[in-house]
Design an enzyme around this catalytic site. Structure first.
Site, PDB file in Angstrom:
ATOM      1  N   HIS A  60      69.103  18.928  33.105  1.00 32.08           N
ATOM      2  CA  HIS A  60      68.770  19.447  34.438  1.00 32.08           C
ATOM      3  C   HIS A  60      67.261  19.552  34.662  1.00 32.08           C
ATOM      4  O   HIS A  60      66.819  20.227  35.581  1.00 32.08           O
ATOM      5  CB  HIS A  60      69.428  20.817  34.663  1.00 32.08           C
ATOM      6  N   ASN A 109      80.646  32.195  24.066  1.00 30.62           N
ATOM      7  CA  ASN A 109      80.280  32.687  25.401  1.00 30.62           C
ATOM      8  C   ASN A 109      80.709  34.146  25.541  1.00 30.62           C
ATOM      9  O   ASN A 109      81.610  34.608  24.860  1.00 30.62           O
ATOM     10  CB  ASN A 109      80.963  31.838  26.480  1.00 30.62           C
ATOM     11  N   ASP A 141      81.860  35.513  28.526  1.00 32.86           N
ATOM     12  CA  ASP A 141      82.952  35.704  29.476  1.00 32.86           C
ATOM     13  C   ASP A 141      83.892  34.513  29.482  1.00 32.86           C
ATOM     14  O   ASP A 141      83.573  33.440  28.964  1.00 32.86           O
ATOM     15  CB  ASP A 141      82.386  35.877  30.897  1.00 32.86           C
ATOM     16  N   GLY A 155      76.992  29.612  25.934  1.00 36.88           N
ATOM     17  CA  GLY A 155      76.358  30.321  27.050  1.00 36.88           C
ATOM     18  C   GLY A 155      76.348  29.573  28.364  1.00 36.88           C
ATOM     19  O   GLY A 155      75.366  29.629  29.093  1.00 36.88           O
ATOM     20  N   ALA A 210      75.326  35.139  22.228  1.00 42.21           N
ATOM     21  CA  ALA A 210      74.807  33.983  21.504  1.00 42.21           C
ATOM     22  C   ALA A 210      73.879  34.414  20.369  1.00 42.21           C
ATOM     23  O   ALA A 210      73.921  33.846  19.279  1.00 42.21           O
ATOM     24  CB  ALA A 210      74.077  33.053  22.472  1.00 42.21           C
ATOM     25  N   ARG A 228      59.599  31.293  38.457  1.00 42.75           N
ATOM     26  CA  ARG A 228      60.320  31.132  37.189  1.00 42.75           C
ATOM     27  C   ARG A 228      59.402  30.550  36.116  1.00 42.75           C
ATOM     28  O   ARG A 228      59.474  30.933  34.953  1.00 42.75           O
ATOM     29  CB  ARG A 228      61.543  30.239  37.406  1.00 42.75           C
ATOM     30  N   TYR A 269      60.557  28.167  42.004  1.00 40.71           N
ATOM     31  CA  TYR A 269      60.281  27.573  40.695  1.00 40.71           C
ATOM     32  C   TYR A 269      58.928  28.017  40.138  1.00 40.71           C
ATOM     33  O   TYR A 269      58.778  28.152  38.924  1.00 40.71           O
ATOM     34  CB  TYR A 269      60.403  26.039  40.764  1.00 40.71           C
ATOM     35  N   GLN A 278      71.352  22.524  29.670  1.00 41.01           N
ATOM     36  CA  GLN A 278      71.254  22.585  31.135  1.00 41.01           C
ATOM     37  C   GLN A 278      70.069  23.449  31.521  1.00 41.01           C
ATOM     38  O   GLN A 278      69.732  23.561  32.698  1.00 41.01           O
ATOM     39  CB  GLN A 278      72.520  23.223  31.707  1.00 41.01           C
ATOM     40  N   ASN A 279      69.441  24.072  30.525  1.00 39.87           N
ATOM     41  CA  ASN A 279      68.362  25.012  30.820  1.00 39.87           C
ATOM     42  C   ASN A 279      67.055  24.285  31.090  1.00 39.87           C
ATOM     43  O   ASN A 279      66.740  23.289  30.441  1.00 39.87           O
ATOM     44  CB  ASN A 279      68.178  25.991  29.658  1.00 39.87           C
TER      45      ASN A 279
END
Ligand code: OAD
Length: 241
Positions: A113, A206, A208, A181, A224, A61, A58, A95-96
């Site tokens: 999240h 999205n 995929d 996404g 996106a 990131r 983390y 969720q990011n």
């Protein structure tokens, strides 16, 4: 019908919306979980067994987000611009754990999240902004005598996402739901499309295939950064910055 004709909109975003800003998604080729076992990083057990490894993941990131020249892309910008002018109810559930929606100017954001730029004291439960690396020697910001109790303010597998009550309430009354996404593999977010009223119009943007795709009324394949400005602002992406 264009999005501004709805009354209550819930947007769900996942790692794909930040991909064009230079942040990796989780799954697939070159994803953050490629060659990694998520259970060795993103679980309370991993943190108990090998906290240095989890903190390093983390910290890296956070450093990339804050020092790596990462900026919101036209998809983040389009959502913020739409929200600014929209007179109805608008909730952005992400969720990011990055802060690109905030940087773009979005206001009503739910970080289900958690957030990379926050840490939490495992003893006191209080949450702090944190723009630096955390280590096992990091002192509590308000209690320097307490050391090594800070953990990333991130929801790990096996933990309950934040603000689910608020999210479920918004889902129950929305008339437009848009998922952007996200792979549709991680619950509860993957099931949100089934938690909205039957009459709600459900859109997915999205790159995929996703397993929850049959539940959507409209599926837009593409990036996106192109499709979100087109959908929300009826604009080409380069016109939105
Ligand atoms: P994933 O990595 O699972 O999925 C990202 C999705 O974005 C994929 O379906 C891609 O096809 C799509 N995608 C990639 N680039 C795109 C682009 N430019 N435009 C549109 N779509 C694009 O990421 P999430 O679904 O966000 O949780 O993952 C959900 C959760 O799993 C994360 O929040 C994280 C992870 O493990 C925790 O860490 C608890």
């Amino acid at each position: 019908m264009s999005p501004d004709q709805y009354n209550s909109i819930v947007v769900l975003t996942g790692a794909g919306i930040s991909a064009e800003s230079g942040l990796k998604t989780f799954r697939g080729k070159d994803g953050l979980w490629e060659g990694e076992r998520p259970e060795e990083i993103a679980t309370p057990q991993a943190y108990a067994q090998n906290p240095e490894k989890v903190l390093r993941f983390y910290n890296e990131r956070r450093r990339l987000l804050l020092e790596g020249g990462i900026k919101p892309n036209p998809a983040h910008v389009a959502l913020a611009e739409f929200e600014k002018n929209f007179t109805g109810n608008f909730t952005l559930v992400t969720q990011n754990v990055d802060n690109l929606h905030e940087q773009a100017g979005s206001k009503n954001i739910v970080h289900m999240h958690g957030e990379l730029t926050k840490v939490r004291c495992t003893e006191k439960g209080d949450v702090y902004e944190c723009l630096e690396d955390i280590t096992l020697d990091s002192p509590h910001p308000n209690h320097p005598e307490i050391v090594g109790t800070l953990r990333p303010h991130i929801v790990w597998f096996g933990e309950v996402p934040f603000d689910l009550d608020i999210i479920l309430e918004k889902l129950a009354t929305c008339d437009l739901f848009i998922s952007i996404g996200t792979s549709g593999l991680v619950y509860p977010a993957a099931g949100f499309v089934q938690a909205v009223p039957e009459t709600c119009y459900k859109v997915q943007i999205n790159l995929d295939y996703t397993p929850n795709l049959p539940h959507f009324d409209l599926v837009i394949d593409g990036k996106a950064g192109e499709k979100v400005p087109q959908f929300f602002l009826n604009r080409l992406p380069h016109e939105s910055i």
